[in-house]
Motif scaffolding. Structure first.
Motif, PDB file in Angstrom:
ATOM      1  N   GLY A 148       0.787  -1.231   0.000  1.00  0.00           N
ATOM      2  CA  GLY A 148       0.000   0.000   0.000  1.00  0.00           C
ATOM      3  C   GLY A 148       0.814   1.274   0.000  1.00  0.00           C
ATOM      4  N   CYS A 149       2.044   1.237  -0.516  1.00  0.00           N
ATOM      5  CA  CYS A 149       2.883   2.436  -0.540  1.00  0.00           C
ATOM      6  C   CYS A 149       2.318   3.444  -1.543  1.00  0.00           C
ATOM      7  N   SER A 150       2.416   4.712  -1.208  1.00  0.00           N
ATOM      8  CA  SER A 150       1.960   5.751  -2.129  1.00  0.00           C
ATOM      9  C   SER A 150       2.946   5.952  -3.265  1.00  0.00           C
ATOM     10  N   SER A 151       4.233   5.684  -3.002  1.00  0.00           N
ATOM     11  CA  SER A 151       5.282   5.819  -4.019  1.00  0.00           C
ATOM     12  C   SER A 151       6.561   5.188  -3.485  1.00  0.00           C
ATOM     13  N   THR A 152       7.586   5.128  -4.335  1.00  0.00           N
ATOM     14  CA  THR A 152       8.904   4.663  -3.913  1.00  0.00           C
ATOM     15  C   THR A 152       9.936   5.711  -4.306  1.00  0.00           C
ATOM     16  N   ILE A 153      10.943   5.883  -3.465  1.00  0.00           N
ATOM     17  CA  ILE A 153      11.979   6.886  -3.724  1.00  0.00           C
ATOM     18  C   ILE A 153      13.340   6.313  -3.355  1.00  0.00           C
ATOM     19  N   LEU A 154      14.388   7.002  -3.794  1.00  0.00           N
ATOM     20  CA  LEU A 154      15.739   6.635  -3.376  1.00  0.00           C
ATOM     21  C   LEU A 154      15.876   6.819  -1.869  1.00  0.00           C
ATOM     22  N   ASP A 155      16.454   5.840  -1.210  1.00  0.00           N
ATOM     23  CA  ASP A 155      16.711   5.948   0.225  1.00  0.00           C
ATOM     24  C   ASP A 155      18.137   6.475   0.395  1.00  0.00           C
ATOM     25  N   GLU A 156      18.292   7.765   0.224  1.00  0.00           N
ATOM     26  CA  GLU A 156      19.626   8.360   0.209  1.00  0.00           C
ATOM     27  C   GLU A 156      20.315   8.301   1.568  1.00  0.00           C
ATOM     28  N   ALA A 157      19.538   8.329   2.640  1.00  0.00           N
ATOM     29  CA  ALA A 157      20.132   8.346   3.980  1.00  0.00           C
ATOM     30  C   ALA A 157      20.866   7.046   4.272  1.00  0.00           C
ATOM     31  N   ILE A 158      20.175   5.910   4.086  1.00  0.00           N
ATOM     32  CA  ILE A 158      20.797   4.627   4.424  1.00  0.00           C
ATOM     33  C   ILE A 158      21.922   4.305   3.450  1.00  0.00           C
ATOM     34  N   ALA A 159      21.766   4.680   2.174  1.00  0.00           N
ATOM     35  CA  ALA A 159      22.822   4.427   1.197  1.00  0.00           C
ATOM     36  C   ALA A 159      24.039   5.300   1.461  1.00  0.00           C
ATOM     37  N   LYS A 160      23.802   6.532   1.893  1.00  0.00           N
ATOM     38  CA  LYS A 160      24.907   7.458   2.138  1.00  0.00           C
ATOM     39  C   LYS A 160      25.819   6.937   3.243  1.00  0.00           C
ATOM     40  N   ASP A 161      25.243   6.394   4.303  1.00  0.00           N
ATOM     41  CA  ASP A 161      26.053   5.862   5.399  1.00  0.00           C
ATOM     42  C   ASP A 161      26.990   4.765   4.906  1.00  0.00           C
ATOM     43  N   VAL A 162      26.447   3.849   4.094  1.00  0.00           N
ATOM     44  CA  VAL A 162      27.259   2.736   3.596  1.00  0.00           C
ATOM     45  C   VAL A 162      28.302   3.232   2.605  1.00  0.00           C
ATOM     46  N   ASN A 163      27.889   4.072   1.665  1.00  0.00           N
ATOM     47  CA  ASN A 163      28.813   4.562   0.650  1.00  0.00           C
ATOM     48  C   ASN A 163      29.920   5.427   1.252  1.00  0.00           C
ATOM     49  N   ASP A 164      29.559   6.285   2.220  1.00  0.00           N
ATOM     50  CA  ASP A 164      30.570   7.122   2.869  1.00  0.00           C
ATOM     51  C   ASP A 164      31.583   6.272   3.622  1.00  0.00           C
ATOM     52  N   SER A 165      31.096   5.239   4.288  1.00  0.00           N
ATOM     53  CA  SER A 165      31.997   4.346   5.023  1.00  0.00           C
ATOM     54  C   SER A 165      32.946   3.638   4.058  1.00  0.00           C
ATOM     55  N   HIS A 166      32.423   3.201   2.924  1.00  0.00           N
ATOM     56  CA  HIS A 166      33.252   2.543   1.915  1.00  0.00           C
ATOM     57  C   HIS A 166      34.305   3.504   1.370  1.00  0.00           C
ATOM     58  N   GLN A 167      33.908   4.728   1.087  1.00  0.00           N
ATOM     59  CA  GLN A 167      34.836   5.712   0.545  1.00  0.00           C
ATOM     60  C   GLN A 167      35.924   6.077   1.554  1.00  0.00           C
ATOM     61  N   ARG A 168      35.545   6.135   2.834  1.00  0.00           N
ATOM     62  CA  ARG A 168      36.557   6.407   3.861  1.00  0.00           C
ATOM     63  C   ARG A 168      37.595   5.296   3.913  1.00  0.00           C
ATOM     64  N   ARG A 169      37.148   4.050   3.792  1.00  0.00           N
ATOM     65  CA  ARG A 169      38.087   2.922   3.784  1.00  0.00           C
ATOM     66  C   ARG A 169      38.999   2.997   2.569  1.00  0.00           C
ATOM     67  N   GLN A 170      38.426   3.352   1.410  1.00  0.00           N
ATOM     68  CA  GLN A 170      39.242   3.486   0.205  1.00  0.00           C
ATOM     69  C   GLN A 170      40.290   4.579   0.359  1.00  0.00           C
ATOM     70  N   GLN A 171      39.878   5.711   0.893  1.00  0.00           N
ATOM     71  CA  GLN A 171      40.798   6.825   1.073  1.00  0.00           C
ATOM     72  C   GLN A 171      41.916   6.465   2.041  1.00  0.00           C
ATOM     73  N   GLN A 172      41.556   5.722   3.095  1.00  0.00           N
ATOM     74  CA  GLN A 172      42.557   5.305   4.070  1.00  0.00           C
ATOM     75  C   GLN A 172      43.569   4.359   3.421  1.00  0.00           C
ATOM     76  N   GLN A 173      43.082   3.413   2.611  1.00  0.00           N
ATOM     77  CA  GLN A 173      43.981   2.482   1.932  1.00  0.00           C
ATOM     78  C   GLN A 173      44.884   3.202   0.944  1.00  0.00           C
ATOM     79  N   GLN A 174      44.337   4.159   0.206  1.00  0.00           N
ATOM     80  CA  GLN A 174      45.133   4.901  -0.756  1.00  0.00           C
ATOM     81  C   GLN A 174      46.169   5.776  -0.071  1.00  0.00           C
ATOM     82  N   THR A 175      45.806   6.349   1.083  1.00  0.00           N
ATOM     83  CA  THR A 175      46.757   7.156   1.850  1.00  0.00           C
ATOM     84  C   THR A 175      47.911   6.294   2.332  1.00  0.00           C
ATOM     85  N   GLU A 176      47.584   5.091   2.804  1.00  0.00           N
ATOM     86  CA  GLU A 176      48.625   4.173   3.267  1.00  0.00           C
ATOM     87  C   GLU A 176      49.537   3.766   2.119  1.00  0.00           C
TER      88      GLU A 176
END
Length: 273
Positions: A158-186
């Motif tokens: 019964g959903c009225s619509s569906t949208i991008l869940d930017e909040a939950i995706a942002k947490d995961v993507n930001d965490s992944h990018q931080r790990r990448q940046q840390q590895q590249q810095t090392e």
């Protein structure tokens, strides 16, 4: 069928929580409520279990309060759109790999081959096969994508619509990018130490290319999530863009799935009060 046998066996098993009369205060499952989850074939089964209609022969068990299918889902649109005995709303959190070559995220269905070597014994110039390995989905005349399956679930819920869940995706993507940046810095630090006396033209070029790759990686999200709006039950879907038909050492959405499940259990407990 498989689901009927599964329910007959499981339905005879007593739930410890069913004999308890008090409510949970911390999100623990105290009344035998169940969230079904599984990967690949387990994803197919948990989806099929959730899609049991309200007909006498396909009654969905009352203890099932949610499903989390991963790497597998039901392609048959008829299961989602039964009019005579509609599927009741049910909490859903689906996960799938964007590069899944086994259970194609665009759907598995029958395709026609015009290869004479694959002709049937009847003399037909074409034969049916699936666009996925092991003839997965060969009984389906058209493909149903995992995104379409999510949209069909949003209608059930019964959903009225569906949208991008930017909040939950942002947490995961930001965490992944931080790990990448840390590895590249090392890596850059190790290169600088080993070449501390001189930095040649080639080294400068490698560093520039590395910085360019770093910027590109920041723009590549590892997951794209969607959610239903104003739904009767929580309705969520995440596509893990770089994952195939395996999650590696650990399912990358473990934390978000745990939080989602806790919320569904608490919701069920509150409704029982």
């Amino acid at each position: 069928g498989v689901v009927e046998t599964f329910l007959n066996v499981l339905g005879k098993q007593p739930f410890r929580g069913q004999q308890q009369q008090h409510h949970s205060q911390d999100g623990n499952n105290m009344r035998g409520n169940v969230i079904a989850t599984g990967f690949s074939n387990g994803g197919f089964l948990s989806s099929l279990l959730g899609l049991q209609s309200s007909s006498p022969t396909q009654t969905r068990p009352s203890w099932l309060i949610g499903i989390v299918p991963t790497g597998g889902y039901q392609y048959n649109i008829d299961l989602y759109t039964t009019i005579d005995s509609p599927v009741r709303p049910l909490a859903l959190m689906s996960h799938h790999g964007g590069k899944d070559a086994v259970v194609n995220p665009t759907g598995c269905c029958a395709s026609t081959s015009n290869n004479p070597s694959e002709s049937s014994e009847s003399g037909s110039s074409s034969s049916r096969s699936s666009n996925c390995p092991m003839d997965i989905g060969i009984k389906q005349a058209s493909c149903t994508s995992v995104q379409t399956a999510f949209e069909l679930w949003s209608r059930i819920n019964g959903c009225s619509s569906t949208i991008l869940d930017e909040a939950i995706a942002k947490d995961v993507n930001d965490s992944h990018q931080r790990r990448q940046q840390q590895q590249q810095t090392e890596q850059q630090t190790n290169i600088a130490i080993s070449n501390h006396k001189i930095l040649t033209h080639n080294h400068r070029k490698e560093k520039e290319e590395g910085d360019g790759n770093k910027n590109n990686n920041n723009n590549n999200d590892i997951v794209t999530c969607y959610k239903g709006i104003q739904c009767q039950e929580p309705t969520n879907f995440c596509l893990w863009n770089n994952e195939g038909h395996a999650w590696g050492f650990q399912f990358p959405g473990m934390d978000m799935a745990r939080i989602w499940m806790e919320g569904v259990f608490l919701r069920a407990e509150e409704e029982m009060m």
